[in-house]
Design an enzyme around this catalytic site. Structure first.
Site, PDB file in Angstrom:
ATOM      1  CD  GLU A   1     105.366  30.914 178.890  1.00 24.81           C
ATOM      2  OE1 GLU A   1     105.127  30.014 178.074  1.00 24.81           O
ATOM      3  OE2 GLU A   1     104.755  32.023 178.884  1.00 24.81           O
TER       4      GLU A   1
ATOM      5  CB  CYS B   1     104.677  31.240 172.174  1.00 26.77           C
ATOM      6  SG  CYS B   1     105.657  32.593 172.856  1.00 26.77           S
TER       7      CYS B   1
ATOM      8  CD1 TRP C   1      66.300  45.240 191.457  1.00 27.68           C
ATOM      9  CD2 TRP C   1      67.384  44.261 189.772  1.00 27.68           C
ATOM     10  NE1 TRP C   1      67.134  46.176 190.905  1.00 27.68           N
ATOM     11  CE2 TRP C   1      67.815  45.606 189.856  1.00 27.68           C
ATOM     12  CE3 TRP C   1      67.937  43.446 188.785  1.00 27.68           C
ATOM     13  CZ2 TRP C   1      68.758  46.151 189.007  1.00 27.68           C
ATOM     14  CZ3 TRP C   1      68.870  43.979 187.923  1.00 27.68           C
ATOM     15  CH2 TRP C   1      69.275  45.310 188.037  1.00 27.68           C
TER      16      TRP C   1
ATOM     17  CB  THR D   1      66.941  43.044 175.619  1.00 28.85           C
ATOM     18  OG1 THR D   1      66.476  41.689 175.525  1.00 28.85           O
ATOM     19  CG2 THR D   1      67.476  43.297 177.010  1.00 28.85           C
TER      20      THR D   1
ATOM     21  CG  ASP E   1      64.591  45.192 180.137  1.00 25.30           C
ATOM     22  OD1 ASP E   1      63.418  45.475 180.428  1.00 25.30           O
ATOM     23  OD2 ASP E   1      64.992  44.022 179.957  1.00 25.30           O
TER      24      ASP E   1
ATOM     25  CD  GLU F   1      74.070  40.172 181.130  1.00 26.34           C
ATOM     26  OE1 GLU F   1      73.171  40.655 181.854  1.00 26.34           O
ATOM     27  OE2 GLU F   1      75.274  40.419 181.289  1.00 26.34           O
TER      28      GLU F   1
END
Length: 342
Positions: free
Chosen positions: A52, A80, A175, A201, A205, A277
């Site tokens: 605002e 608010c 990929w 992971t 990776d 992920e």
């Protein structure tokens, strides 16, 4: 022009703040007088002016100090009415001399909820609420969930072959998906406050889990990177998460109580939206615990076979249905996105 037209302009402003405002909500506002758009603004970060006041500042800069007098403000969330790190917006609207305020949805923060109407109407400002409420609430879901439950909005993101596998056959590219799909993942990362992964992971990776496009980083930090591992001593200390320039934004947590960890992320790091992920076992654990709200799956036109499923675990007692499903194409890949129906 209708109220819905101008509120949708405010919603466009609000979307600019997604991923940048935590622990505050992304909010947008526009100021209109005699059907003419005078100015617009959005909340850029916690501690900075709310939408605002940004919109009013834009009006004053362009048209002069009293140019908002008699105008209408459209804002995506109830203004608010209490002082935090910034002054209450209700007072700013009164001081500007607005004639009317239109907002999309009521703030579920109990400190503010429903108070703005009385304050503004007492000052002679007409108030209308509920315009484009559903569209605004979609943007504000993470903020509302964190306020009401103490948990962040959690997205399960994965890429898989058509037979549900996470990896290609040995010796092929790492990929599954196209460059276009991976670019979309970068945009998705830029919309969240934390990325969750597993120790398995990281060991396999060594992912960076960063936003790599400078344009997407404009106005925001890298997301927190949270590694769930019961054996942190075995994590590879040469992994990017522990050696890159953002290593201070990497957290290690045990897998014992993921819900408690998620609550701590909201409470201590101000996280509103987290994305996982990781492999199929960790992803399944979050889904089986009822901690995932949204699903984003990239399907590659491949058949890979092999033992690595995108979703493993013990299995769910019943199938989970997705609602509000959307499909998009990136190169030869298809993205499916939807909300888990509870």
């Amino acid at each position: 022009m209708s109220d819905e037209h101008f509120m949708r302009l405010a919603l466009e402003e609000a979307r600019k703040g997604i991923g940048k405002t935590a622990p505050n909500p992304p909010v947008g506002a526009v100021v209109v007088k005699d059907g003419v758009l005078l100015g617009a603004g959005w909340h850029r970060a916690a501690g900075m002016p709310h939408a605002e006041r940004e919109a009013l500042a834009a009006v004053i800069e362009k048209h002069g100090p009293d140019s908002a007098r008699g105008a209408t403000m459209y804002v995506t969330l109830e203004p608010c009415s209490t002082r935090g790190r910034t002054p209450p917006c209700t007072q700013g609207l009164i001081d500007a001399g607005l004639a009317r305020v239109v907002y999309a949805c009521v703030d579920r923060n109990p400190d503010h909820a429903g108070r703005a109407d009385g304050i503004l109407m007492t000052a002679g400002i007409e108030v209308t609420s509920g315009v484009c409420r559903d569209e605004a609430e979609k943007i504000l879901r993470p903020f509302f969930k964190a306020r009401e439950t103490g948990l962040p909005w959690v997205i399960w993101k994965t890429a898989m072959s058509l037979d549900g596998r996470l990896t290609r056959p040995p010796g092929e590219s790492q990929w599954l998906t196209s460059e276009q799909a991976r670019a979309d993942v970068q945009r998705l990362r830029a919309s969240v406050d934390a990325i969750l992964t597993s120790g398995a992971t990281v060991r396999r990776d060594k992912p960076a889990l960063t936003i790599r496009e400078p344009d997407l980083l404009d106005g925001r930090q890298q997301p927190w990177r949270v590694v769930f591992s019961d054996h942190p001593e075995s994590l590879p200390r040469d992994a990017p998460l522990f050696t890159d320039e953002w290593h201070a934004r990497t957290l290690i947590r045990t897998r014992h109580d993921p819900a408690a960890t998620l609550r701590a992320l909201v409470r201590e790091q101000g996280v509103l939206t987290a994305m996982t992920e990781a492999g199929g076992i960790f992803s399944a654990a979050l889904i089986e615990a009822g901690l995932v709200d949204e699903v984003v799956i990239y399907y590659a036109p491949l058949l890979c076979g092999g033992p690595v499923p995108a979703l493993a675990g013990a299995g769910l007692p019943h199938a989970l249905e997705l609602k509000e499903t959307e499909f998009a194409r990136f190169g030869n890949d298809i993205r499916c996105r939807g909300i888990i129906a509870r």
